[in-house]
Design a protein around this motif. Structure first.
Motif, PDB file in Angstrom:
ATOM      1  N   ASN A 213       1.979   2.338  -3.248  1.00 62.92           N
ATOM      2  CA  ASN A 213       0.502   2.515  -4.293  1.00 62.92           C
ATOM      3  C   ASN A 213       0.373   1.206  -5.103  1.00 62.92           C
ATOM      4  O   ASN A 213      -0.015   1.493  -6.168  1.00 62.92           O
ATOM      5  N   GLN A 214       0.610   0.259  -4.582  1.00 64.96           N
ATOM      6  CA  GLN A 214       0.414  -0.923  -5.185  1.00 64.96           C
ATOM      7  C   GLN A 214       1.098  -1.153  -6.683  1.00 64.96           C
ATOM      8  O   GLN A 214       0.605  -1.837  -7.336  1.00 64.96           O
TER       9      GLN A 214
ATOM     10  N   GLU B 146       0.823  -1.250  -0.014  1.00 65.21           N
ATOM     11  CA  GLU B 146      -0.074  -0.192   0.176  1.00 65.21           C
ATOM     12  C   GLU B 146       0.916   1.183   0.117  1.00 65.21           C
ATOM     13  O   GLU B 146       0.627   2.415  -0.621  1.00 65.21           O
TER      14      GLU B 146
END
Length: 454
Positions: free
Chosen positions: A249-250, A246
């Motif tokens: 931001n993947q 996460e």
């Protein structure tokens, strides 16, 4: 040598023009017409062959349309590289562009399938010193020619067991970038045991990619990736990996797992990781001698093929529902593809890519470390066995007998030299089970593209 590969998957009739990479979705008439066209039959001969199954007008239309595609260079194209490959490899000036730094020959897990033998690589436990790492980066800069973008992967064992040296080498690399007009892309592979907020923050600032090792479902992961005293590592690492993914931001990471004979239903592990929120996923078949109880066997292949099909269909459904994720082995570029050299020669191990041991020895890649016949040199003397580099430089899809009539050769680029050596004692050989699974993955990847293009 066949020029096309055709197959049926998930209701699609798919034709791959092998040498151009063009993909065609065709009707049943055309699907049946194409093999006869490749044999060189005339339109009338094809009509005579198929007239009991399809209307004559449909057959003639198919032949006509296929002839147009042939004229446009999209069907039955010839291989333009085979006759020039020797000249191409002889004249190409290869430079070193990537290093795999074995920052730690030690590990805090005892994974059952670890080719590095708990990080020791057939040898002793050791941590790379800053001095050795510094010399490795200097070697990379000096041997990279005019190439600006260079890659360094911090690998192990477990790199976080030598974290200060990782940080120091990144700082040194950043200093050298300015002096030599280079740009380092640093990457890190970790099992997550020592992962903490400070490591994540540093990686998010400095690492172009991170690989997070997890095999999937808790019972699968804990069986294959325990601590040395036997306890599982899943509960410790999963929350940290979720937080890390996460925080990036993947993107610019992937969770990387291995499936074995014990979890042939590995699509469930892939989907488990997706359900945990991970968007970048790789779960790959173990490569092991058939004497190992966890090794993939010939009799496992039909089930594995079914798993790839099931996974591909579920990925399509999730993508259409807005819950898509990337699966590493289904990601292929059907538009431009990699550069010609990469298509023909693969990862560049032994030429463009080298592994460096904690004490500074060079090997063609991390899977050859400890195999003394592949010791290429060291950070103090450079490449002292150029004949090894030259042998790897000549290794390509045309030197591998098994590749010559394989439709997937330009997607896998001849497969892994280490796997070929470990199974056939020849880097120009092949790992048969791996080849079969690679062909299936390419078929699934193309089918997914077709389904999502509708």
């Amino acid at each position: 040598m066949s020029l096309i590969h055709r197959y049926q998957s998930n209701g699609y009739n798919i034709v791959l023009d092998i040498n151009s990479g063009c993909i065609h979705l065709v009707d049943l008439v055309t699907y049946e017409v194409l093999p006869f066209m490749e044999e060189g039959l005339s339109e009338q001969e094809i009509v005579d062959k198929l007239k009991d199954q399809y209307p004559e007008a449909d057959i003639r239309t198919s032949v006509s349309e296929c002839e147009k595609l042939k004229e446009q260079g999209m069907l039955f194209t010839r291989d333009i590289y085979e006759n020039i490959i020797d000249e191409f490899t002889e004249n190409r000036q290869t430079v070193v562009k990537a290093l795999c730094l074995h920052i730690a020959h030690d590990c805090n897990l005892a994974c059952r399938y670890c080719f590095a033998e708990e990080g020791e690589y057939h040898g002793r436990r050791a941590l790379m010193s800053f001095e050795v790492g510094k010399k490795a980066l200097d070697f990379l800069i000096a041997n990279s020619g005019s190439r600006k973008n260079l890659e360094v992967d911090f690998f192990g064992g477990e790199p976080l067991m030598n974290w200060q040296v990782v940080k120091d080498l990144v700082a040194y690399g950043r200093e050298q970038e300015k002096l030599h007009n280079k740009k380092f892309r640093f990457t890190l592979t970790t099992n997550g045991v020592l992962l903490n907020d400070e490591v994540m923050e540093f990686c998010n600032k400095e690492m172009g990619n991170v690989v997070l090792s997890v095999d999937g479902r808790k019972e699968v992961h804990d069986y294959m990736r325990p601590f040395r005293k036997g306890a599982g590592s899943y509960d410790l690492i999963i929350p940290k990996f979720q937080k890390f993914a996460e925080s990036r931001n993947q993107d610019k990471y992937y969770v990387r797992g291995t499936f074995t004979h014990h979890n042939l239903d590995f699509s469930k592990d892939v989907l488990h990781l997706a359900d945990l929120g991970f968007k970048q996923i790789s779960v790959e078949p173990v490569v092991a001698a058939d004497t190992e109880e966890y090794a993939i066997r010939e009799e496992d292949i039909p089930q594995i093929m079914e798993e790839y099909d099931a996974l591909a269909k579920e990925m399509i459904a999730r993508e259409k529902a807005g819950k898509g994720f990337n699966f590493f082995h289904f990601m292929i570029d059907l538009t431009g593809g990699p550069c010609v050299y990469k298509r023909l020669s693969g990862c560049g191990s032994g030429t463009e890519y080298l592994a460096v041991t904690p004490w500074g020895d060079f090997y063609p890649c991390h899977q050859f470390v400890g195999e003394e016949q592949f010791l290429m040199g060291n950070v103090d003397e450079g490449i002292t066995h150029p004949e090894i580099r030259d042998k790897f430089g000549k290794c390509n899809v045309y030197t591998k007998e098994a590749c010559k009539d394989c439709f997937a050769r330009f997607y896998c680029s001849g497969g892994c030299a280490a796997n070929a050596y470990h199974f056939q004692k020849d880097i120009n050989g092949n790992y048969g089970i791996g080849c079969e699974l690679q062909r299936k993955r390419v078929e699934c990847a193309i089918m997914i593209k077709a389904a999502l293009a509708e």
